[in-house]
Structure formats: structure tokens, C-alpha cells
Scaffold this motif. Structure first.
Motif, PDB file in Angstrom:
ATOM      1  N   HIS A 127     -20.704 -16.165 -39.319  1.00  0.00           N
ATOM      2  CA  HIS A 127     -19.325 -16.656 -39.380  1.00  0.00           C
ATOM      3  C   HIS A 127     -19.178 -18.162 -39.597  1.00  0.00           C
ATOM      4  O   HIS A 127     -18.038 -18.640 -39.669  1.00  0.00           O
ATOM      5  CB  HIS A 127     -18.592 -16.263 -38.103  1.00  0.00           C
ATOM      6  CG  HIS A 127     -18.605 -14.796 -37.834  1.00  0.00           C
ATOM      7  ND1 HIS A 127     -18.013 -13.878 -38.671  1.00  0.00           N
ATOM      8  CD2 HIS A 127     -19.168 -14.082 -36.818  1.00  0.00           C
ATOM      9  CE1 HIS A 127     -18.195 -12.656 -38.181  1.00  0.00           C
ATOM     10  NE2 HIS A 127     -18.887 -12.746 -37.061  1.00  0.00           N
ATOM     11  N   GLN A 130     -16.962 -19.001 -42.442  1.00  0.00           N
ATOM     12  CA  GLN A 130     -15.551 -18.702 -42.195  1.00  0.00           C
ATOM     13  C   GLN A 130     -14.888 -19.809 -41.377  1.00  0.00           C
ATOM     14  O   GLN A 130     -13.739 -20.192 -41.651  1.00  0.00           O
ATOM     15  CB  GLN A 130     -15.417 -17.361 -41.478  1.00  0.00           C
ATOM     16  CG  GLN A 130     -15.930 -16.186 -42.300  1.00  0.00           C
ATOM     17  CD  GLN A 130     -16.039 -14.918 -41.459  1.00  0.00           C
ATOM     18  OE1 GLN A 130     -15.548 -14.848 -40.331  1.00  0.00           O
ATOM     19  NE2 GLN A 130     -16.690 -13.907 -42.012  1.00  0.00           N
ATOM     20  N   TYR A 133     -14.475 -22.785 -43.630  1.00  0.00           N
ATOM     21  CA  TYR A 133     -13.399 -22.561 -44.593  1.00  0.00           C
ATOM     22  C   TYR A 133     -12.046 -22.961 -44.007  1.00  0.00           C
ATOM     23  O   TYR A 133     -11.185 -23.499 -44.720  1.00  0.00           O
ATOM     24  CB  TYR A 133     -13.378 -21.095 -45.015  1.00  0.00           C
ATOM     25  CG  TYR A 133     -12.223 -20.734 -45.923  1.00  0.00           C
ATOM     26  CD1 TYR A 133     -12.180 -21.183 -47.238  1.00  0.00           C
ATOM     27  CD2 TYR A 133     -11.170 -19.944 -45.451  1.00  0.00           C
ATOM     28  CE1 TYR A 133     -11.116 -20.860 -48.070  1.00  0.00           C
ATOM     29  CE2 TYR A 133     -10.104 -19.610 -46.275  1.00  0.00           C
ATOM     30  CZ  TYR A 133     -10.081 -20.063 -47.579  1.00  0.00           C
ATOM     31  OH  TYR A 133      -9.026 -19.743 -48.394  1.00  0.00           O
ATOM     32  N   TYR A 204     -15.143 -15.299 -34.270  1.00  0.00           N
ATOM     33  CA  TYR A 204     -14.830 -15.523 -35.683  1.00  0.00           C
ATOM     34  C   TYR A 204     -13.334 -15.822 -35.840  1.00  0.00           C
ATOM     35  O   TYR A 204     -12.508 -15.389 -35.034  1.00  0.00           O
ATOM     36  CB  TYR A 204     -15.238 -14.327 -36.545  1.00  0.00           C
ATOM     37  CG  TYR A 204     -14.741 -12.985 -36.077  1.00  0.00           C
ATOM     38  CD1 TYR A 204     -13.552 -12.450 -36.559  1.00  0.00           C
ATOM     39  CD2 TYR A 204     -15.478 -12.230 -35.167  1.00  0.00           C
ATOM     40  CE1 TYR A 204     -13.098 -11.214 -36.134  1.00  0.00           C
ATOM     41  CE2 TYR A 204     -15.035 -10.982 -34.739  1.00  0.00           C
ATOM     42  CZ  TYR A 204     -13.850 -10.483 -35.224  1.00  0.00           C
ATOM     43  OH  TYR A 204     -13.398  -9.253 -34.802  1.00  0.00           O
TER      44      TYR A 204
END
Length: 213
Positions: A127, A130, A133, A204
Motif C-alpha cells: 500500500h 497508494q 498517491y 490502506y
């Protein structure tokens, strides 16, 4: 030490805690007046973590022009060495305080290095991109585990939702915001812990809370 920023003093909406697997009401983060190009992570109670430029370190002193009090990143060199080199699965990266739920009495929950199946190593492998991001969406400073560490702390201590995940697991989620200038990114991180072992299994940055019994 993380403190509530004066820049968020105008926040008026309180978080409506929603504990359980059904009947959850949407939780709102207090409205922020942050307009600085600095990146801020904002928790459900208005607590903030400032991510300053360039120096790769974090501070919660949101209203000072020159950074004077800095706290280290989630992982210091000892943690990096234990997790990435020694593969010391039992090494504790960070301790958090979790809210009680059902038979779980709450209290200290550890994020350990662990393995590909649990803990920081699992989060990094599955993760990290992620989490990064989310920062990239606001062109934010800081690192993925700055954001992850703050989000895990807020989800466990100020959950918007807690649900039984089965097999001795609990799922925690809470609304988190990223601010940079006028850009705001909202999401609801999902944090899974083991009740018996009192450890973080994974975390996450889900857009919507995913804790369901």
C-alpha cells in the motif's frame, strides 16, 4: 508534539462517532481555514500534522513561519534497519492507542516490522504507492509513512467506525483530510488490527470507509 493548529480554530462541526457495523452516519471533519501552500494532514477532531518542505521531517506547529520544533519521520534509521535489513519482525515501529469495542478493551496497539503478511512490511509492499498517491494528489511534501502513521493514529484513537472483522480482527476507519493551499483531498483510511496480539495487521487509504461486520 502534535497540537491542534490555531489555523483550524474556526472549525465548528464535531465528529459524530459511529461505532458498530450498521446504522453508520457520515462523519464530517471540522471545516478548515488552511490556505497556506504547506501540506497539512487533518484528523477528525481538527488535530493537524504539518509536512514542511525539503527537510523530510514533520512538525505539528502549523502557524510558525520558521520551523523550530521538528519530530522525526515515522521510521528512524533504527526502524529502517530492523525492518528492511535485519527483517526483525518483532521490532516495534510505533505504539498507538486504540478505542475499546466489544470484548476488546482498547489501549496500546503496536505497529511492528512483521512480515509480508502483517505490519509495516506488508503495508509498505502492498500500500505504500497508494499512500504516496494521496500526497501526490495535493502535490504534497512529506513521505507516505508520515501520512500512514498519522492516519493510523487517528483511526485507532478517534474512529468514525469500528467493526468486527472476524478471526479476532477489528476494522477501524475515520475521515482524514489532506490540505495544500486550496486543494483538499478527503479519504477514510482502513486500519485492521489483531485484538489478541494487539498489533496492526495492515492499513490502506480507502476513499470510503470499508469497515463492515
Amino acid at each position: 508534539m502534535k497540537t491542534r493548529s490555531p489555523l483550524l480554530a474556526s472549525a465548528t462541526a464535531a465528529l459524530a462517532l459511529c461505532i458498530g457495523v450498521s446504522g453508520a452516519q457520515a462523519s464530517e471533519i471540522p471545516t478548515s481555514t488552511v490556505t497556506s501552500p504547506t501540506t497539512y494532514i487533518v484528523g477528525p477532531t481538527g488535530e493537524t500534522l504539518r509536512l514542511p518542505k525539503g527537510d523530510g521531517r514533520t512538525t505539528s506547529d502549523a502557524d510558525v513561519a520558521e520551523l523550530s520544533t521538528l519530530t522525526p519521520l515515522l521510521l528512524d534509521p533504527v526502524d529502517v534497519f530492523n525492518c528492511n535489513v535485519r527483517k526483525n519482525s518483532n521490532h516495534t515501529v510505533k505504539n498507538y492507542t486504540a478505542k475499546a469495542f466489544g470484548s476488546f478493551t482498547g489501549g496500546t496497539v503496536a505497529l511492528k516490522c512483521e512480515t509480508a503478511e502483517d505490519g509495516w512490511i506488508r503495508i509498505k509492499r502492498q500500500h505504500a504507492d497508494q499512500w504516496q498517491y494521496k500526497l501526490d494528489r495535493v502535490a504534497g511534501t512529506g513521505t507516505w509513512d508520515d501520512l500512514m502513521g498519522f492516519a493510523v493514529k487517528e483511526a485507532l484513537s478517534h474512529p468514525g467506525t469500528i467493526a468486527n472483522g472476524g478471526q479476532g480482527k477489528l476494522c477501524f476507519s475515520t475521515p482524514i483530510e489532506l490540505h495544500r493551499g486550496t486543494t483538499v483531498v478527503k479519504f477514510n483510511p482502513t486500519v485492521i488490527i489483531s485484538m489478541n496480539n494487539r498489533k496492526v495487521i495492515t492499513a490502506y487509504p480507502s476513499n470510503r470507509q470499508q469497515c463492515h461486520g
